[in-house]
Design a protein around this motif. Structure first.
Motif, short mmCIF file in Angstrom:
data_model
loop_
_atom_site.label_atom_id
_atom_site.label_comp_id
_atom_site.label_asym_id
_atom_site.label_seq_id
_atom_site.Cartn_x
_atom_site.Cartn_y
_atom_site.Cartn_z
N ILE A 134 0.86 -1.18 0.00
CA ILE A 134 0.00 0.00 0.00
C ILE A 134 0.89 1.23 0.00
CG2 ILE A 134 -0.17 0.01 2.54
CD1 ILE A 134 -3.08 1.03 2.14
N LEU A 135 0.45 2.24 -0.72
CA LEU A 135 1.18 3.50 -0.79
C LEU A 135 0.39 4.53 0.00
CD1 LEU A 135 3.73 4.38 -2.37
CD2 LEU A 135 2.23 5.23 -4.14
N ALA A 136 1.02 5.13 1.02
CA ALA A 136 0.35 6.13 1.83
C ALA A 136 1.29 7.30 2.03
CB ALA A 136 -0.06 5.54 3.19
N GLY A 137 0.84 8.49 1.65
CA GLY A 137 1.71 9.65 1.78
C GLY A 137 2.97 9.52 0.94
N GLY A 138 2.88 8.78 -0.15
CA GLY A 138 4.03 8.60 -1.02
C GLY A 138 4.99 7.54 -0.56
N GLN A 139 4.72 6.93 0.59
CA GLN A 139 5.62 5.91 1.11
C GLN A 139 4.92 4.56 1.09
OE1 GLN A 139 7.20 7.22 4.89
NE2 GLN A 139 8.17 9.03 3.98
N GLU A 140 5.67 3.56 0.68
CA GLU A 140 5.09 2.24 0.46
C GLU A 140 5.42 1.30 1.61
OE1 GLU A 140 6.71 0.25 -2.90
OE2 GLU A 140 4.94 -0.99 -3.16
N THR A 141 4.43 0.49 1.98
CA THR A 141 4.65 -0.55 2.98
C THR A 141 4.26 -1.88 2.36
OG1 THR A 141 4.14 0.97 4.78
CG2 THR A 141 4.03 -1.39 5.27
N GLN A 142 5.17 -2.83 2.45
CA GLN A 142 4.90 -4.16 1.91
C GLN A 142 4.46 -5.11 3.03
OE1 GLN A 142 7.74 -5.93 -0.69
NE2 GLN A 142 7.65 -4.25 -2.15
N TYR A 143 3.52 -5.98 2.69
CA TYR A 143 3.03 -7.00 3.62
C TYR A 143 3.31 -8.35 2.98
CZ TYR A 143 0.65 -3.09 5.77
OH TYR A 143 0.38 -1.89 6.38
N PHE A 144 4.01 -9.19 3.72
CA PHE A 144 4.47 -10.46 3.18
C PHE A 144 3.64 -11.64 3.67
CE2 PHE A 144 8.47 -9.64 1.01
CZ PHE A 144 8.73 -8.34 1.39
N GLY A 145 3.57 -12.65 2.81
CA GLY A 145 3.02 -13.93 3.23
C GLY A 145 4.06 -14.73 3.99
N PRO A 146 3.68 -15.92 4.45
CA PRO A 146 4.58 -16.73 5.27
C PRO A 146 5.68 -17.42 4.47
CG PRO A 146 2.52 -17.87 4.92
CD PRO A 146 2.35 -16.51 4.32
N GLY A 147 5.55 -17.43 3.15
CA GLY A 147 6.58 -18.06 2.34
C GLY A 147 6.25 -19.50 1.96
N THR A 148 6.77 -19.91 0.82
CA THR A 148 6.69 -21.30 0.37
C THR A 148 8.11 -21.80 0.17
OG1 THR A 148 4.57 -21.02 -0.76
CG2 THR A 148 5.96 -22.87 -1.46
N ARG A 149 8.45 -22.85 0.86
CA ARG A 149 9.78 -23.44 0.69
C ARG A 149 9.67 -24.53 -0.36
NH1 ARG A 149 14.29 -22.45 3.21
NH2 ARG A 149 13.31 -21.36 4.94
N LEU A 150 10.29 -24.30 -1.50
CA LEU A 150 10.20 -25.23 -2.64
C LEU A 150 11.50 -26.00 -2.78
CD1 LEU A 150 8.84 -26.28 -5.27
CD2 LEU A 150 9.91 -24.34 -6.45
N LEU A 151 11.36 -27.29 -2.88
CA LEU A 151 12.51 -28.17 -3.13
C LEU A 151 12.28 -28.84 -4.48
CD1 LEU A 151 15.09 -29.73 -2.34
CD2 LEU A 151 13.62 -31.36 -1.13
N VAL A 152 13.21 -28.66 -5.40
CA VAL A 152 13.12 -29.30 -6.71
C VAL A 152 14.18 -30.40 -6.78
CG1 VAL A 152 13.16 -29.00 -9.21
CG2 VAL A 152 12.33 -27.14 -7.74
#
Lengths: 112, 114
Positions: B95-113
Motif C-alpha cells: 500500500i502507498l500512503a503519503g508517497g511511502q510504500e509498505t509491503q506486507y508479506f506472506g509466510p513463504g513457500t519453501r520449494l525443493l526441486v
C-alpha cells in the motif's frame, strides 16, 4: 537507487537497547527509509519508516541525521523474541515498487 | 490486519514439472510481488504486478512467469522446474500512503526441486 550497507550481524542481551545502523550514502532527495524484521521461516514484517529526523512507534525508533546518509533503527529493551534479521530499504517517494532492494540484512542475536 | 496467504508452506517437485505458487491478499492492494530468498543473497524480486493483468519483470524473471487475473490473487509459475529454483518464495502486497510504500508479506513457500 541508493545502495544500503548494514552490519551482517550483531549480538545483544535481553533488556539492552540495540541500535542497528544502515549506511545509504547515495540517498536521493525524494528517497525514504523503511525497516523490516524477519523471523526464521516467515516473511518480513514492516517495523518503521521515515524521511528525516526521528520517527517513533510502539515497536522502535528511527533516527535519520540531517545529511540522511545513514539511519539507525533503535530497539528499546530487547527480548529473546527480537532475535531476527533486520532489513533497511531506501526507495523513492511515490513508489518505485519494482526497484525495492532487500539486502542481506543484519542478524540480531539476543541472548539471555 | 492485512493478510497475505500462500497456497503451500512446503512443496517438493521434480525437475521439469510445472509448478504453481498461489498468493492471495485480502486488503484490496494494487501492487503484488514475488520474491525468492536464498542464503547470503537476501530477497530478490522476480516479478511484480501493479494491477490486474499487468506485470513487470524484477531482477531475476528468467524461468518464471506470473498471472494476475483478479486483484487479490497473484500466481507464480515455474514452467519447467529446475534444481536451481529450489528456494524460499515470498509473496507480498503493498500500500502507498503519503508517497511511502509498505509491503506486507506472506509466510513463504519453501520449494525443493529434486
Amino acid at each position: 537507487l541508493a545502495k544500503t550497507t548494514q552490519p551482517i550481524s550483531m549480538d545483544s542481551y535481553e533488556g539492552q537497547e540495540v541500535n542497528i545502523t544502515c549506511s545509504h550514502n547515495n540517498i536521493a532527495t525524494n528517497d525514504y527509509i523503511t525497516w523490516y524484521q524477519q523471523f526464521p521461516s516467515q516473511g518480513p514484517r514492516f517495523i518503521i519508516q521515515g524521511y528525516k529526523t526521528k520517527v517513533t512507534n510502539e515497536v522502535a525508533s528511527l533516527f535519520i541525521p540531517a545529511d540522511r546518509k545513514s539511519s539507525t533503527l533503535s530497539l528499546p529493551r530487547v527480548s529473546l523474541s527480537d532475535t531476527a534479521v533486520y532489513y533497511c530499504l531506501v526507495a523513492p517517494t511515490g513508489g518505485a515498487t519494482n526497484k525495492l532492494i532487500f539486502g542481506t540484512g543484519t542478524l540480531l542475536a539476543v541472548q539471555p | 490486519d492485512v493478510k497475505v496467504t500462500q497456497s503451500s508452506r512446503y512443496l517438493v517437485k521434480r525437475t521439469g514439472e510445472k509448478v504453481f505458487l498461489e498468493c492471495v491478499q485480502d486488503m484490496d492492494h494494487e501492487n503484488m510481488f514475488w520474491y525468492r530468498q536464498d542464503p547470503g543473497l537476501g530477497l530478490r524480486l522476480i516479478y511484480f504486478s501493479y494491477d490486474v493483468k499487468m506485470k513487470e519483470k524484477g531482477d531475476i524473471p528468467e524461468g518464471y512467469s506470473v498471472s494476475r487475473e483478479k486483484k487479490e490473487r497473484f500466481s507464480l509459475i515455474l514452467e519447467s522446474a529446475s534444481t536451481n529454483q529450489t528456494s524460499m518464495y515470498l509473496c507480498a502486497s503493498s500500500i502507498l500512503a503519503g508517497g511511502q510504500e509498505t509491503q506486507y508479506f506472506g509466510p513463504g513457500t519453501r520449494l525443493l526441486v529434486l
